[in-house]
Structure formats: C-alpha cells, structure tokens
Design a protein around this motif. Structure first.
Motif, PDB file in Angstrom:
ATOM      1  N   ALA A  51      96.235 -53.607  59.037  1.00  0.00           N
ATOM      2  CA  ALA A  51      95.720 -52.935  57.840  1.00  0.00           C
ATOM      3  C   ALA A  51      96.806 -52.810  56.779  1.00  0.00           C
ATOM      4  O   ALA A  51      96.579 -53.084  55.594  1.00  0.00           O
ATOM      5  CB  ALA A  51      95.168 -51.556  58.217  1.00  0.00           C
ATOM      6  N   LYS A  52      98.000 -52.412  57.195  1.00  0.00           N
ATOM      7  CA  LYS A  52      99.107 -52.279  56.239  1.00  0.00           C
ATOM      8  C   LYS A  52      99.490 -53.630  55.650  1.00  0.00           C
ATOM      9  O   LYS A  52      99.707 -53.749  54.442  1.00  0.00           O
ATOM     10  CB  LYS A  52     100.313 -51.631  56.922  1.00  0.00           C
ATOM     11  N   THR A  57      99.136 -57.423  50.710  1.00  0.00           N
ATOM     12  CA  THR A  57      98.759 -58.652  50.007  1.00  0.00           C
ATOM     13  C   THR A  57      98.195 -58.316  48.624  1.00  0.00           C
ATOM     14  O   THR A  57      98.125 -59.178  47.759  1.00  0.00           O
ATOM     15  CB  THR A  57      97.704 -59.462  50.786  1.00  0.00           C
ATOM     16  N   ALA A  58      97.802 -57.057  48.437  1.00  0.00           N
ATOM     17  CA  ALA A  58      97.199 -56.636  47.162  1.00  0.00           C
ATOM     18  C   ALA A  58      98.159 -55.836  46.289  1.00  0.00           C
ATOM     19  O   ALA A  58      98.031 -55.856  45.069  1.00  0.00           O
ATOM     20  CB  ALA A  58      95.948 -55.810  47.428  1.00  0.00           C
ATOM     21  N   ILE A  59      99.092 -55.120  46.921  1.00  0.00           N
ATOM     22  CA  ILE A  59     100.040 -54.307  46.147  1.00  0.00           C
ATOM     23  C   ILE A  59     101.457 -54.556  46.636  1.00  0.00           C
ATOM     24  O   ILE A  59     101.666 -55.019  47.759  1.00  0.00           O
ATOM     25  CB  ILE A  59      99.722 -52.791  46.243  1.00  0.00           C
ATOM     26  N   ASP A  60     102.427 -54.217  45.817  1.00  0.00           N
ATOM     27  CA  ASP A  60     103.837 -54.331  46.175  1.00  0.00           C
ATOM     28  C   ASP A  60     104.169 -53.260  47.208  1.00  0.00           C
ATOM     29  O   ASP A  60     103.825 -52.081  47.039  1.00  0.00           O
ATOM     30  CB  ASP A  60     104.685 -54.159  44.915  1.00  0.00           C
ATOM     31  N   ALA A  95      97.014 -41.587  46.198  1.00  0.00           N
ATOM     32  CA  ALA A  95      96.853 -42.454  45.040  1.00  0.00           C
ATOM     33  C   ALA A  95      95.986 -43.669  45.347  1.00  0.00           C
ATOM     34  O   ALA A  95      95.390 -44.237  44.448  1.00  0.00           O
ATOM     35  CB  ALA A  95      98.222 -42.901  44.533  1.00  0.00           C
ATOM     36  N   LEU A  96      95.903 -44.052  46.604  1.00  0.00           N
ATOM     37  CA  LEU A  96      95.157 -45.255  46.949  1.00  0.00           C
ATOM     38  C   LEU A  96      94.415 -45.029  48.257  1.00  0.00           C
ATOM     39  O   LEU A  96      95.005 -44.631  49.259  1.00  0.00           O
ATOM     40  CB  LEU A  96      96.130 -46.430  47.101  1.00  0.00           C
ATOM     41  N   TYR A  97      93.133 -45.279  48.245  1.00  0.00           N
ATOM     42  CA  TYR A  97      92.311 -45.159  49.446  1.00  0.00           C
ATOM     43  C   TYR A  97      91.859 -46.566  49.804  1.00  0.00           C
ATOM     44  O   TYR A  97      91.417 -47.321  48.930  1.00  0.00           O
ATOM     45  CB  TYR A  97      91.110 -44.269  49.138  1.00  0.00           C
ATOM     46  N   PHE A  98      91.993 -46.932  51.065  1.00  0.00           N
ATOM     47  CA  PHE A  98      91.676 -48.300  51.446  1.00  0.00           C
ATOM     48  C   PHE A  98      91.126 -48.351  52.860  1.00  0.00           C
ATOM     49  O   PHE A  98      91.216 -47.390  53.627  1.00  0.00           O
ATOM     50  CB  PHE A  98      92.923 -49.187  51.347  1.00  0.00           C
ATOM     51  N   ALA A  99      90.554 -49.491  53.188  1.00  0.00           N
ATOM     52  CA  ALA A  99      90.098 -49.756  54.547  1.00  0.00           C
ATOM     53  C   ALA A  99      90.324 -51.219  54.854  1.00  0.00           C
ATOM     54  O   ALA A  99      90.252 -52.075  53.964  1.00  0.00           O
ATOM     55  CB  ALA A  99      88.625 -49.424  54.699  1.00  0.00           C
ATOM     56  N   GLU A 104      88.919 -57.944  56.172  1.00  0.00           N
ATOM     57  CA  GLU A 104      88.868 -57.805  54.715  1.00  0.00           C
ATOM     58  C   GLU A 104      89.500 -56.481  54.294  1.00  0.00           C
ATOM     59  O   GLU A 104      89.348 -55.466  54.970  1.00  0.00           O
ATOM     60  CB  GLU A 104      87.415 -57.828  54.214  1.00  0.00           C
ATOM     61  N   LEU A 105      90.177 -56.503  53.167  1.00  0.00           N
ATOM     62  CA  LEU A 105      90.746 -55.294  52.583  1.00  0.00           C
ATOM     63  C   LEU A 105      89.776 -54.750  51.545  1.00  0.00           C
ATOM     64  O   LEU A 105      89.297 -55.485  50.683  1.00  0.00           O
ATOM     65  CB  LEU A 105      92.082 -55.614  51.904  1.00  0.00           C
ATOM     66  N   LEU A 106      89.499 -53.471  51.626  1.00  0.00           N
ATOM     67  CA  LEU A 106      88.643 -52.803  50.643  1.00  0.00           C
ATOM     68  C   LEU A 106      89.455 -51.713  49.974  1.00  0.00           C
ATOM     69  O   LEU A 106      90.054 -50.868  50.648  1.00  0.00           O
ATOM     70  CB  LEU A 106      87.423 -52.179  51.330  1.00  0.00           C
ATOM     71  N   LEU A 107      89.503 -51.724  48.668  1.00  0.00           N
ATOM     72  CA  LEU A 107      90.244 -50.719  47.909  1.00  0.00           C
ATOM     73  C   LEU A 107      89.276 -49.823  47.153  1.00  0.00           C
ATOM     74  O   LEU A 107      88.276 -50.295  46.616  1.00  0.00           O
ATOM     75  CB  LEU A 107      91.193 -51.391  46.904  1.00  0.00           C
ATOM     76  N   TRP A 108      89.608 -48.554  47.081  1.00  0.00           N
ATOM     77  CA  TRP A 108      88.810 -47.595  46.325  1.00  0.00           C
ATOM     78  C   TRP A 108      88.919 -47.920  44.848  1.00  0.00           C
ATOM     79  O   TRP A 108      90.009 -48.091  44.306  1.00  0.00           O
ATOM     80  CB  TRP A 108      89.326 -46.181  46.587  1.00  0.00           C
ATOM     81  N   ASP A 109      87.800 -48.016  44.188  1.00  0.00           N
ATOM     82  CA  ASP A 109      87.759 -48.334  42.768  1.00  0.00           C
ATOM     83  C   ASP A 109      87.840 -47.038  41.972  1.00  0.00           C
ATOM     84  O   ASP A 109      86.842 -46.356  41.777  1.00  0.00           O
ATOM     85  CB  ASP A 109      86.469 -49.091  42.458  1.00  0.00           C
TER      86      ASP A 109
END
Length: 130
Positions: A51-52, A57-60, A95-99, A104-109
């Motif tokens: 998960a991490k 892959t989406a954020i630094d 600041a960021l909620y994800f699953a 697949e990575l899902l980010l809170w919009d």
C-alpha cells in the motif's frame, strides 16, 4: 409607500444575514457503519508495504508519515482486503486519505465534497466497516 418598501427590504436583508445557511460539505473521510458487509482486519506487513509503495507511485515519499494503516475485508479471513489509512507531510494532519485495493491505489478527492466523486464514494464503502 417608499419608506414602507425600504423597511421591508431592510427586514429581508437582516433576515437573510441572520438565517444560518446550509453547513459546508463534509471534507473528511467517513468511517464506520457505512458498509456493514465489511469487517476490520489486520493487514500483513507485506500488504502494508504494498500500500505504501503504491502511494509513492502517486506522490513524493520525502517527509511522508503514516498513521496506523488498517484493513477492511468481506470476512474475517481477510478476503477482499483493502488497506486504508492516512498519510501526512510536514505536520498536516490527515492530509491524504487513501486505500490500496485489488492492486489499485485510490486517493481521496479533496476537491469534491464527500460522496460527490466516485473515488470518495468507493473509499467510503471499502474503508468502512461495522
């Protein structure tokens, strides 16, 4: 007549200013009792690392800290596992909620109020439990 109309207009203006409006849309993830078909489970270290890695892959990765990640699944055996959690950077709380779910990575919009984006609806469903 003009003074009566002016007084009525002033009254309407004051009433509009003192009437509470609709509260702002909820901007934080909702947990618990949204999806009673899922249960909370403890994800394995391998699942947490996946998960991490997916998030990075989406954020630094620099300066990112995680709260304890948790898992939800369709049953207590961990079938249909979703690894969910919060990450923050530079002291920003939640600041960021994800699953991480089915690879697949899902980010809170954050730009969409709760429930108005597909991502937010899906995160609320798979990361909530009884």
């Amino acid at each position: 007549m003009k003074s009566l109309m002016a007084g009525f207009a002033a009254l309407l203006l004051l009433a509009g200013c003192t009437t509470p409006g609709k509260p702002p849309a909820l901007q934080v993830p909702v947990t618990g009792k949204i999806n009673p078909t899922r249960v909370q489970v403890a994800p394995s270290d391998v699942d947490i690392q996946a998960a991490k890695a997916s998030l990075f892959t989406a954020i630094d990765a620099e300066g990112v800290e995680f709260d304890s990640l948790f898992g939800t699944a369709a049953n207590t055996a961990g079938d249909d596992l979703a690894v969910c959690g919060f990450a923050r950077r530079d002291e920003q709380e939640e600041a960021l909620y994800f699953a991480y779910y089915n690879g697949e990575l899902l980010l809170w919009d954050e730009a969409a109020p709760h429930g108005t984006s597909t991502e937010n609806q899906f995160l609320a469903i798979i990361c909530s439990y009884r």
